[in-house]
Design an enzyme around this catalytic site. Structure first.
Site, PDB file in Angstrom:
ATOM      1  N   ASP A 147       0.837  -1.211   0.000  1.00 16.59           N
ATOM      2  CA  ASP A 147       0.000   0.000   0.000  1.00 16.59           C
ATOM      3  C   ASP A 147       0.874   1.264   0.000  1.00 16.59           C
ATOM      4  OD1 ASP A 147       0.873  -0.120   2.610  1.00 16.59           O
ATOM      5  OD2 ASP A 147      -1.114   0.019   3.518  1.00 16.59           O
ATOM      6  N   SER A 148       2.195   1.086   0.003  1.00 19.08           N
ATOM      7  CA  SER A 148       3.113   2.206  -0.258  1.00 19.08           C
ATOM      8  C   SER A 148       2.794   2.852  -1.604  1.00 19.08           C
ATOM      9  CB  SER A 148       4.566   1.710  -0.249  1.00 19.08           C
ATOM     10  OG  SER A 148       4.718   0.608  -1.118  1.00 19.08           O
ATOM     11  N   ASP A 199      -1.031  -6.180  -0.155  1.00 20.63           N
ATOM     12  CA  ASP A 199      -1.315  -5.550   1.137  1.00 20.63           C
ATOM     13  C   ASP A 199      -2.817  -5.341   1.335  1.00 20.63           C
ATOM     14  OD1 ASP A 199       0.505  -4.850   3.089  1.00 20.63           O
ATOM     15  OD2 ASP A 199       1.231  -3.086   2.020  1.00 20.63           O
ATOM     16  N   GLU A 240      -0.900  -5.706   8.278  1.00 18.97           N
ATOM     17  CA  GLU A 240      -0.088  -5.000   9.270  1.00 18.97           C
ATOM     18  C   GLU A 240      -0.656  -5.261  10.652  1.00 18.97           C
ATOM     19  OE1 GLU A 240       1.236  -1.111   6.745  1.00 18.97           O
ATOM     20  OE2 GLU A 240       0.803  -0.795   8.856  1.00 18.97           O
ATOM     21  N   GLU A 300       9.706  -4.171  10.079  1.00 24.51           N
ATOM     22  CA  GLU A 300      10.086  -2.866   9.522  1.00 24.51           C
ATOM     23  C   GLU A 300      10.666  -1.941  10.594  1.00 24.51           C
ATOM     24  OE1 GLU A 300       7.248  -0.947   6.940  1.00 24.51           O
ATOM     25  OE2 GLU A 300       8.399   0.920   6.891  1.00 24.51           O
TER      26      GLU A 300
HETATM   27  O1  KIV Z   1       3.564  -1.046   1.579  1.00 26.49           O
HETATM   28  C1  KIV Z   1       4.689  -1.533   1.405  1.00 26.49           C
HETATM   29  O2  KIV Z   1       5.322  -1.371   0.347  1.00 26.49           O
HETATM   30  C2  KIV Z   1       5.257  -2.322   2.490  1.00 26.49           C
HETATM   31  C3  KIV Z   1       6.717  -2.639   2.416  1.00 26.49           C
HETATM   32  C4  KIV Z   1       7.518  -1.422   2.531  1.00 26.49           C
HETATM   33  C5  KIV Z   1       7.096  -3.678   3.387  1.00 26.49           C
HETATM   34  O3  KIV Z   1       4.576  -2.664   3.393  1.00 26.49           O
END
Ligand code: KIV
Length: 276
Positions: free
Chosen positions: A49-50, A88, A120, A187
């Site tokens: 979700d980044s 995610d 998460e 993380e």
């Molecule tokens: O959202 C994401 O890209 C992540 C990674 C940075 C682990 O959770």
């Protein structure tokens, strides 16, 4: 440079079996062309979700929706055939209760065909992780710095420097392992804690800002390629700097269009070739 050799898409079982072996290679991917380029080189493509921050310019990941994750997950599945694809679960799609989490995760699995979802959370999500795994949904957990909880945590900072916080992250790691997660992202966590966790739990730890002691590493592809420059966390290593190349290419294109140098005859239909 070594290339991972697979003949079919890597499974969660394969990933789980790599605990303690050669480190797992994980990168984020959000689009078909990038997935195509990364697929032969990695064990896991993470549709993180980044993407809210690196593709959509959001300040945090909190505004990312399930529909966005599904659309990008489908794109990454179309561009890959070897790596496991993990998607995610965005903010507010799994936290309320385990039944809602199941419905949303099942939608992601069914509409994308991905390998697994990522959630998460540690102890607070263990019951939900167990519920999903028991019903056929493989889960990668994510502990330590949890970007979806950035406002509660008071910003992006390294975790585990004080004993109480380290003990809590240890408990999270144990809880998600017992709940049946096949791997866990760790993380923004100090090295001694990441090392201790990795030695303690039976599933692979995938570190981001958590030292080489982890069983694998993950980075955001836009950070690796130098495409995201809003900020660069200490744990990022840039392996390329494509931003200036893009600027140069676009500036040349603009100048050629303005000078009528592009398109040239070879880019046109029905233009007579010069004789000779
Ligand atoms: O959202 C994401 O890209 C992540 C990674 C940075 C682990 O959770």
């Amino acid at each position: 440079m070594s290339t991972v050799i697979h003949t079919k898409r890597i499974s969660t079982r394969d990933l789980r079996a790599k605990k303690g072996g050669e480190p797992l290679v994980v990168l984020t991917a959000y689009t078909t062309p990038i997935a195509r380029l990364l697929d032969p080189h990695v064990d896991v493509l993470l549709v993180g979700d980044s993407l809210g921050m690196v593709l959509y310019g959001m300040d945090t990941t909190l505004g990312v929706t399930l529909d966005m994750m599904i659309a990008h997950g489908q794109a990454v599945m179309r561009g890959s055939s070897l790596a496991a694809v993990v998607i995610d679960m965005p903010f507010a799609t799994v936290q309320e209760n385990r039944e809602l989490a199941f419905r949303n995760a099942a939608r992601v699995m069914a509409e994308t065909g991905c390998t697994a979802v990522k959630i998460e959370g540690g102890r607070e999500m263990a019951d939900t992780i167990a519920f999903l795994v028991a019903r056929g949904i493989p889960v990668m957990a994510h502990i330590g710095l949890k970007p979806q909880s950035v406002h509660v945590a008071g910003g992006y900072r390294a975790h585990g420097r004080i004993d109480e916080e380290a003990a809590a992250i240890h408990a999270d790691a144990r809880a998600v392992t017992e709940a049946g997660a096949f791997a866990v992202v760790v993380e923004g966590t100090v090295e001694p804690l990441a090392r201790a966790l990795t030695g303690e739990i039976a599933i692979p730890t995938i570190g981001i800002g958590a030292s080489p002691a982890c069983d694998g590493q993950v980075l955001v592809i836009d950070d690796v390629l130098g495409l995201f420059s809003d900020f660069t966390p200490k744990f990022v290593k840039r392996y390329a700097n494509l931003g200036p190349d893009i600027t140069q290419a676009v500036a040349t294109y603009a100048a050629e269009v303005r000078a009528r140098a592009f398109p040239a005859p070879e880019h046109c239909f029905g233009v007579a070739k010069p004789k000779g």
